[in-house]
Design a protein around this motif. Sequence first.
Motif, PDB file in Angstrom:
ATOM      1  N   SER A  33       0.577  -1.452  -0.341  1.00 46.40           N
ATOM      2  CA  SER A  33      -0.089  -0.084  -0.392  1.00 46.40           C
ATOM      3  C   SER A  33       0.904   1.023   0.012  1.00 46.40           C
ATOM      4  CB  SER A  33      -0.632   0.167   1.376  1.00 46.40           C
ATOM      5  OG  SER A  33      -1.743  -0.657   0.699  1.00 46.40           O
ATOM      6  N   PHE A  34       1.604   1.277   0.663  1.00 47.12           N
ATOM      7  CA  PHE A  34       2.943   2.386   1.007  1.00 47.12           C
ATOM      8  C   PHE A  34       3.485   2.627  -0.533  1.00 47.12           C
ATOM      9  CE2 PHE A  34       7.089   3.695   1.568  1.00 47.12           C
ATOM     10  CZ  PHE A  34       7.025   5.147   2.245  1.00 47.12           C
ATOM     11  N   ASN A  35       4.012   1.359  -0.925  1.00 44.73           N
ATOM     12  CA  ASN A  35       4.823   1.541  -2.569  1.00 44.73           C
ATOM     13  C   ASN A  35       3.208   2.388  -3.281  1.00 44.73           C
ATOM     14  OD1 ASN A  35       6.819   1.026  -0.736  1.00 44.73           O
ATOM     15  ND2 ASN A  35       7.017  -1.050  -2.073  1.00 44.73           N
ATOM     16  N   ASP A  36       2.503   1.650  -3.784  1.00 46.41           N
ATOM     17  CA  ASP A  36       1.292   2.183  -4.272  1.00 46.41           C
ATOM     18  C   ASP A  36       1.277   3.488  -4.275  1.00 46.41           C
ATOM     19  OD1 ASP A  36       1.291  -0.437  -5.650  1.00 46.41           O
ATOM     20  OD2 ASP A  36      -0.501  -1.289  -4.253  1.00 46.41           O
ATOM     21  N   ALA A  37       0.743   3.751  -3.212  1.00 48.27           N
ATOM     22  CA  ALA A  37       0.389   5.715  -2.817  1.00 48.27           C
ATOM     23  C   ALA A  37       1.343   5.997  -2.871  1.00 48.27           C
ATOM     24  CB  ALA A  37       0.099   5.557  -1.078  1.00 48.27           C
ATOM     25  N   ILE A  38       2.642   6.333  -2.905  1.00 49.72           N
ATOM     26  CA  ILE A  38       4.263   6.875  -3.525  1.00 49.72           C
ATOM     27  C   ILE A  38       3.707   6.626  -4.518  1.00 49.72           C
ATOM     28  CG2 ILE A  38       6.926   7.107  -3.446  1.00 49.72           C
ATOM     29  CD1 ILE A  38       5.256   8.024  -1.256  1.00 49.72           C
ATOM     30  N   HIS A  39       4.048   5.419  -5.272  1.00 55.73           N
ATOM     31  CA  HIS A  39       3.805   5.602  -6.703  1.00 55.73           C
ATOM     32  C   HIS A  39       3.311   6.461  -7.744  1.00 55.73           C
ATOM     33  CE1 HIS A  39       3.197   3.565 -10.798  1.00 55.73           C
ATOM     34  NE2 HIS A  39       4.623   3.632 -10.395  1.00 55.73           N
ATOM     35  N   LEU A  40       2.293   6.284  -6.659  1.00 54.05           N
ATOM     36  CA  LEU A  40       0.672   7.440  -7.435  1.00 54.05           C
ATOM     37  C   LEU A  40       0.719   8.772  -7.566  1.00 54.05           C
ATOM     38  CD1 LEU A  40      -1.925   7.304  -9.250  1.00 54.05           C
ATOM     39  CD2 LEU A  40      -3.706   7.000  -6.937  1.00 54.05           C
ATOM     40  N   ALA A  41       1.593   8.851  -5.916  1.00 57.81           N
ATOM     41  CA  ALA A  41       1.774  10.824  -6.013  1.00 57.81           C
ATOM     42  C   ALA A  41       2.615  10.479  -7.025  1.00 57.81           C
ATOM     43  CB  ALA A  41       1.707  10.334  -4.411  1.00 57.81           C
ATOM     44  N   VAL A  42       3.634  10.707  -7.113  1.00 59.54           N
ATOM     45  CA  VAL A  42       4.526  10.507  -8.052  1.00 59.54           C
ATOM     46  C   VAL A  42       4.123  10.843  -9.214  1.00 59.54           C
ATOM     47  CG1 VAL A  42       6.943  10.197  -8.219  1.00 59.54           C
ATOM     48  CG2 VAL A  42       6.405  10.474  -6.215  1.00 59.54           C
ATOM     49  N   THR A  43       4.078   9.374 -10.054  1.00 59.78           N
ATOM     50  CA  THR A  43       3.468   9.136 -11.330  1.00 59.78           C
ATOM     51  C   THR A  43       2.667  10.232 -11.888  1.00 59.78           C
ATOM     52  OG1 THR A  43       2.648   7.302 -10.980  1.00 59.78           O
ATOM     53  CG2 THR A  43       4.922   7.094 -11.767  1.00 59.78           C
ATOM     54  N   ASN A  44       1.554  10.363 -10.828  1.00 63.42           N
ATOM     55  CA  ASN A  44       0.450  10.968 -10.769  1.00 63.42           C
ATOM     56  C   ASN A  44      -0.409  11.225  -9.974  1.00 63.42           C
ATOM     57  OD1 ASN A  44      -1.990  11.549 -12.478  1.00 63.42           O
ATOM     58  ND2 ASN A  44      -2.636   9.660 -12.771  1.00 63.42           N
ATOM     59  N   PRO A  45       0.230  13.148  -9.945  1.00 68.35           N
ATOM     60  CA  PRO A  45      -0.247  13.736  -8.584  1.00 68.35           C
ATOM     61  C   PRO A  45      -2.021  14.114  -8.512  1.00 68.35           C
ATOM     62  CG  PRO A  45       1.124  14.434  -9.985  1.00 68.35           C
ATOM     63  CD  PRO A  45       1.486  13.440 -10.500  1.00 68.35           C
ATOM     64  N   VAL A  46      -2.275  14.774 -10.368  1.00 67.24           N
ATOM     65  CA  VAL A  46      -3.748  14.233  -9.804  1.00 67.24           C
ATOM     66  C   VAL A  46      -4.483  13.673  -9.648  1.00 67.24           C
ATOM     67  CG1 VAL A  46      -5.196  15.329 -11.804  1.00 67.24           C
ATOM     68  CG2 VAL A  46      -2.836  16.117 -11.969  1.00 67.24           C
ATOM     69  N   LYS A  47      -4.098  12.360 -10.418  1.00 69.24           N
ATOM     70  CA  LYS A  47      -4.958  11.215 -10.017  1.00 69.24           C
ATOM     71  C   LYS A  47      -5.134  10.934  -8.223  1.00 69.24           C
ATOM     72  CE  LYS A  47      -6.462   6.736 -10.860  1.00 69.24           C
ATOM     73  NZ  LYS A  47      -6.052   5.526 -12.116  1.00 69.24           N
ATOM     74  N   PHE A  48      -4.278  10.978  -7.992  1.00 70.42           N
ATOM     75  CA  PHE A  48      -3.781  10.874  -6.123  1.00 70.42           C
ATOM     76  C   PHE A  48      -4.461  11.634  -5.668  1.00 70.42           C
ATOM     77  CE2 PHE A  48      -1.053  12.105  -2.130  1.00 70.42           C
ATOM     78  CZ  PHE A  48      -1.421  10.714  -1.969  1.00 70.42           C
ATOM     79  N   ALA A  49      -4.751  13.212  -5.835  1.00 75.46           N
ATOM     80  CA  ALA A  49      -5.583  14.002  -5.048  1.00 75.46           C
ATOM     81  C   ALA A  49      -6.658  14.360  -5.784  1.00 75.46           C
ATOM     82  CB  ALA A  49      -4.930  15.983  -5.737  1.00 75.46           C
TER      83      ALA A  49
END
Length: 148
Positions: A33-49
């Motif tokens: 979960s941690f790795n997925d959240a970091i990956h999404l935040a870095v690769t797609n910050p709009v989707k993460f937000a």
Amino acid sequence: MLRVAGILSFIGVVVFALWAARSRPARRSSQESFNDAIHLAVTNPVKFAKTHFSGGVGAVLLADPATGVLLIHNVVAGSPAEMAGLREGDHIIQVDGVGTSGRTLAQNVESIRGFVGSSVTLTVQRAGSTNLQCVIHRSSWKSLGIPQ
């Protein structure tokens, strides 16, 4: 100066991703979960937000087949929509002053959704009454009982 602001923004996203990953209930291992959240935040910050900061008002909507106007099909119990007095069968004729007629269901839904805590103004037409105007504060998907 702009470069420093970009670096600080990136650091902020990463810090939030760390916090969000630690705050979520574990469906998988916490490291995944941690790795997925970091990956999404870095690769797609709009989707993460959008997935971590956005919410809705707690109403299931349809397009009225006869008129194309937005129709409330169901209101989630305890939701901001229920607290504002919205009911099944109400027609939403404007969202923040923009008419819903002539727009797709997806466009109308997207205009109602937004950042948690922000508000949206809906103009509602109810049978047997004049138009109602409701200012509704959006709530998180989690508090509405909608899994992400």
